[in-house]
Design a protein around this motif. Sequence first.
Motif, PDB file in Angstrom:
ATOM      1  N   ASN A 148       0.857  -1.243  -0.286  1.00  0.00           N
ATOM      2  CA  ASN A 148       0.480  -0.383  -0.509  1.00  0.00           C
ATOM      3  C   ASN A 148       0.703   1.751  -0.223  1.00  0.00           C
ATOM      4  O   ASN A 148       1.869   1.126   1.169  1.00  0.00           O
ATOM      5  N   PHE A 149       0.777   1.585  -0.951  1.00  0.00           N
ATOM      6  CA  PHE A 149       2.113   2.814  -1.404  1.00  0.00           C
ATOM      7  C   PHE A 149       1.460   4.003  -0.019  1.00  0.00           C
ATOM      8  O   PHE A 149       1.825   4.970   0.002  1.00  0.00           O
ATOM      9  N   ASP A 150       0.372   3.901  -0.051  1.00  0.00           N
ATOM     10  CA  ASP A 150      -0.032   5.395   0.468  1.00  0.00           C
ATOM     11  C   ASP A 150       0.490   5.490   1.905  1.00  0.00           C
ATOM     12  O   ASP A 150       0.580   6.658   2.374  1.00  0.00           O
ATOM     13  N   LEU A 151       0.249   4.364   2.435  1.00  0.00           N
ATOM     14  CA  LEU A 151       0.916   4.420   3.572  1.00  0.00           C
ATOM     15  C   LEU A 151       2.723   4.114   4.328  1.00  0.00           C
ATOM     16  O   LEU A 151       2.469   3.861   5.297  1.00  0.00           O
ATOM     17  N   ILE A 152       3.267   3.673   3.247  1.00  0.00           N
ATOM     18  CA  ILE A 152       4.331   2.578   3.794  1.00  0.00           C
ATOM     19  C   ILE A 152       5.396   3.657   3.789  1.00  0.00           C
ATOM     20  O   ILE A 152       5.696   4.635   3.722  1.00  0.00           O
ATOM     21  N   ASN A 153       6.536   2.691   5.165  1.00  0.00           N
ATOM     22  CA  ASN A 153       7.614   3.737   4.717  1.00  0.00           C
ATOM     23  C   ASN A 153       8.961   3.358   4.162  1.00  0.00           C
ATOM     24  O   ASN A 153       8.872   2.328   4.042  1.00  0.00           O
ATOM     25  N   PRO A 154       9.369   4.260   3.296  1.00  0.00           N
ATOM     26  CA  PRO A 154       9.886   2.720   2.395  1.00  0.00           C
ATOM     27  C   PRO A 154      11.124   2.476   3.017  1.00  0.00           C
ATOM     28  O   PRO A 154      11.471   1.232   1.977  1.00  0.00           O
ATOM     29  N   LEU A 155      12.293   2.568   3.905  1.00  0.00           N
ATOM     30  CA  LEU A 155      12.872   2.255   4.633  1.00  0.00           C
ATOM     31  C   LEU A 155      12.095   0.908   4.746  1.00  0.00           C
ATOM     32  O   LEU A 155      13.171  -0.355   4.540  1.00  0.00           O
ATOM     33  N   ASP A 156      10.933   0.791   5.769  1.00  0.00           N
ATOM     34  CA  ASP A 156      10.442  -0.210   6.472  1.00  0.00           C
ATOM     35  C   ASP A 156       9.593  -1.259   5.574  1.00  0.00           C
ATOM     36  O   ASP A 156      10.500  -2.576   5.339  1.00  0.00           O
ATOM     37  N   ALA A 157       9.276  -0.651   4.280  1.00  0.00           N
ATOM     38  CA  ALA A 157       9.522  -1.176   3.219  1.00  0.00           C
ATOM     39  C   ALA A 157      10.027  -2.809   2.973  1.00  0.00           C
ATOM     40  O   ALA A 157       9.655  -3.316   2.203  1.00  0.00           O
ATOM     41  N   LEU A 158      11.261  -1.977   2.470  1.00  0.00           N
ATOM     42  CA  LEU A 158      12.593  -2.065   1.675  1.00  0.00           C
ATOM     43  C   LEU A 158      12.452  -3.916   2.794  1.00  0.00           C
ATOM     44  O   LEU A 158      13.072  -5.044   2.711  1.00  0.00           O
ATOM     45  N   CYS A 159      11.919  -4.092   4.310  1.00  0.00           N
ATOM     46  CA  CYS A 159      12.314  -5.343   4.583  1.00  0.00           C
ATOM     47  C   CYS A 159      11.369  -6.540   3.940  1.00  0.00           C
ATOM     48  O   CYS A 159      11.676  -8.076   3.875  1.00  0.00           O
ATOM     49  N   ASN A 160      10.286  -6.073   2.813  1.00  0.00           N
ATOM     50  CA  ASN A 160      10.133  -7.306   2.206  1.00  0.00           C
ATOM     51  C   ASN A 160      10.746  -7.721   1.576  1.00  0.00           C
ATOM     52  O   ASN A 160      10.039  -9.090   0.691  1.00  0.00           O
ATOM     53  N   PHE A 161      11.696  -7.647   1.236  1.00  0.00           N
ATOM     54  CA  PHE A 161      12.649  -8.111   0.344  1.00  0.00           C
ATOM     55  C   PHE A 161      14.109  -7.833   0.520  1.00  0.00           C
ATOM     56  O   PHE A 161      14.724  -7.694   1.701  1.00  0.00           O
ATOM     57  N   ASN A 162      14.590  -9.101   0.273  1.00  0.00           N
ATOM     58  CA  ASN A 162      16.180  -8.893  -0.278  1.00  0.00           C
ATOM     59  C   ASN A 162      16.945  -8.074   0.317  1.00  0.00           C
ATOM     60  O   ASN A 162      16.793  -7.411  -0.748  1.00  0.00           O
ATOM     61  N   HIS A 163      17.262  -7.950   0.687  1.00  0.00           N
ATOM     62  CA  HIS A 163      18.354  -6.607   0.839  1.00  0.00           C
ATOM     63  C   HIS A 163      19.461  -5.850   2.419  1.00  0.00           C
ATOM     64  O   HIS A 163      19.916  -6.632   2.988  1.00  0.00           O
ATOM     65  N   ASN A 164      20.454  -4.982   1.777  1.00  0.00           N
ATOM     66  CA  ASN A 164      22.035  -5.037   2.031  1.00  0.00           C
ATOM     67  C   ASN A 164      21.536  -3.322   2.545  1.00  0.00           C
ATOM     68  O   ASN A 164      21.650  -2.671   0.720  1.00  0.00           O
ATOM     69  N   VAL A 165      21.540  -2.581   3.363  1.00  0.00           N
ATOM     70  CA  VAL A 165      21.672  -1.218   4.201  1.00  0.00           C
ATOM     71  C   VAL A 165      22.138  -1.289   5.237  1.00  0.00           C
ATOM     72  O   VAL A 165      21.880  -2.650   5.832  1.00  0.00           O
ATOM     73  N   ARG A 166      22.757  -0.716   5.724  1.00  0.00           N
ATOM     74  CA  ARG A 166      23.999   0.174   6.982  1.00  0.00           C
ATOM     75  C   ARG A 166      22.996   1.771   6.730  1.00  0.00           C
ATOM     76  O   ARG A 166      24.130   2.317   6.156  1.00  0.00           O
ATOM     77  N   PHE A 167      22.279   1.865   7.789  1.00  0.00           N
ATOM     78  CA  PHE A 167      21.681   3.527   7.860  1.00  0.00           C
ATOM     79  C   PHE A 167      22.063   3.732   9.601  1.00  0.00           C
ATOM     80  O   PHE A 167      21.895   3.120  10.238  1.00  0.00           O
ATOM     81  N   LEU A 168      23.138   4.698   9.728  1.00  0.00           N
ATOM     82  CA  LEU A 168      22.869   5.338  10.979  1.00  0.00           C
ATOM     83  C   LEU A 168      22.150   6.777  11.425  1.00  0.00           C
ATOM     84  O   LEU A 168      22.569   7.721  10.465  1.00  0.00           O
ATOM     85  N   LYS A 169      21.701   7.487  12.618  1.00  0.00           N
ATOM     86  CA  LYS A 169      21.386   7.720  12.841  1.00  0.00           C
ATOM     87  C   LYS A 169      21.960   9.478  12.059  1.00  0.00           C
ATOM     88  O   LYS A 169      21.021  10.315  11.855  1.00  0.00           O
ATOM     89  N   THR A 170      23.490   9.892  12.366  1.00  0.00           N
ATOM     90  CA  THR A 170      23.618  10.383  12.995  1.00  0.00           C
ATOM     91  C   THR A 170      24.701  10.489  11.170  1.00  0.00           C
ATOM     92  O   THR A 170      25.829  11.441  11.554  1.00  0.00           O
ATOM     93  N   LYS A 171      25.399   9.578  10.828  1.00  0.00           N
ATOM     94  CA  LYS A 171      25.788   9.141   9.661  1.00  0.00           C
ATOM     95  C   LYS A 171      25.760   8.389   8.476  1.00  0.00           C
ATOM     96  O   LYS A 171      26.118   9.173   7.543  1.00  0.00           O
ATOM     97  N   GLY A 172      24.592   8.867   8.265  1.00  0.00           N
ATOM     98  CA  GLY A 172      23.668   8.541   6.824  1.00  0.00           C
ATOM     99  C   GLY A 172      24.155   6.815   7.253  1.00  0.00           C
ATOM    100  O   GLY A 172      24.264   6.139   7.548  1.00  0.00           O
ATOM    101  N   PHE A 173      24.167   6.774   5.349  1.00  0.00           N
ATOM    102  CA  PHE A 173      23.686   5.090   4.820  1.00  0.00           C
ATOM    103  C   PHE A 173      25.555   5.414   4.924  1.00  0.00           C
ATOM    104  O   PHE A 173      26.220   6.073   4.655  1.00  0.00           O
ATOM    105  N   GLN A 174      25.680   4.526   4.846  1.00  0.00           N
ATOM    106  CA  GLN A 174      27.034   2.946   5.909  1.00  0.00           C
ATOM    107  C   GLN A 174      27.830   2.190   4.014  1.00  0.00           C
ATOM    108  O   GLN A 174      26.724   1.484   3.359  1.00  0.00           O
ATOM    109  N   ASN A 175      29.023   2.451   3.465  1.00  0.00           N
ATOM    110  CA  ASN A 175      28.652   1.999   2.894  1.00  0.00           C
ATOM    111  C   ASN A 175      28.683   0.423   3.115  1.00  0.00           C
ATOM    112  O   ASN A 175      28.989  -0.718   3.436  1.00  0.00           O
TER     113      ASN A 175
END
Length: 196
Positions: free
Chosen positions: A160-187
């Motif tokens: 439901n694209f009207d109500l998703i949080n994009p980062l939370d929505a990625l949990c429905n898929f195989n994904h690699n991400v590392r995000f720090l609140k004060t530094k942002g995305f990491q390699n």
Amino acid sequence: MEAIEKDKELYKEWKYKNELSKSVLSGDLNSYSKIIEKTNFLENLSDILSSFEFNILNKDVIEIDCNVNIDNIIPEEYPSVTKTGKLSIKKYTKTAYYELVKLYICGFAIRTARNIFGLLPLSTMIIHIETSNLNTQTGYTETNTILSVEFNKEMLNNLNFDLINPLDALCNFNHNVRFLKTKGFQNIEKINSSHY
């Protein structure tokens, strides 16, 4: 006379598109490439993307590499109105700034997947989002992968694209991400597509 020539041009264009769509539906990978090239994502999103490359692995799977210009997208400052009604320019806190970057990058990956799935009869899409940053230790610009997602078309279409949080929505898929609140995305490492 002019109307006849215009009609001929329209018919020629219709015939080309008709033949191309038949080739796509038959699984012709060259036709897949023509459709994506005709869409011209890099030119249409030149203020956002530094590069847009794709590799069609088979009739069901595509792999896409996007280099995103984060600095061109999210400003570090925003306007606000003071209690006295004057315009003021404020700087985002690090956490607020990186929260906007997170929402934008994840939303961009989802939007790209929806657009490509809308163009081609694929079942799987692997998208790698990269960005180029200055490494202050070496003095050179480096390209880092900050998000890698393996989208499944059926699962994506059920969101439901009207109500998703994009980062939370990625949990429905195989994904690699590392995000720090004060530094942002990491390699991070790209998802391996070699099994396709």
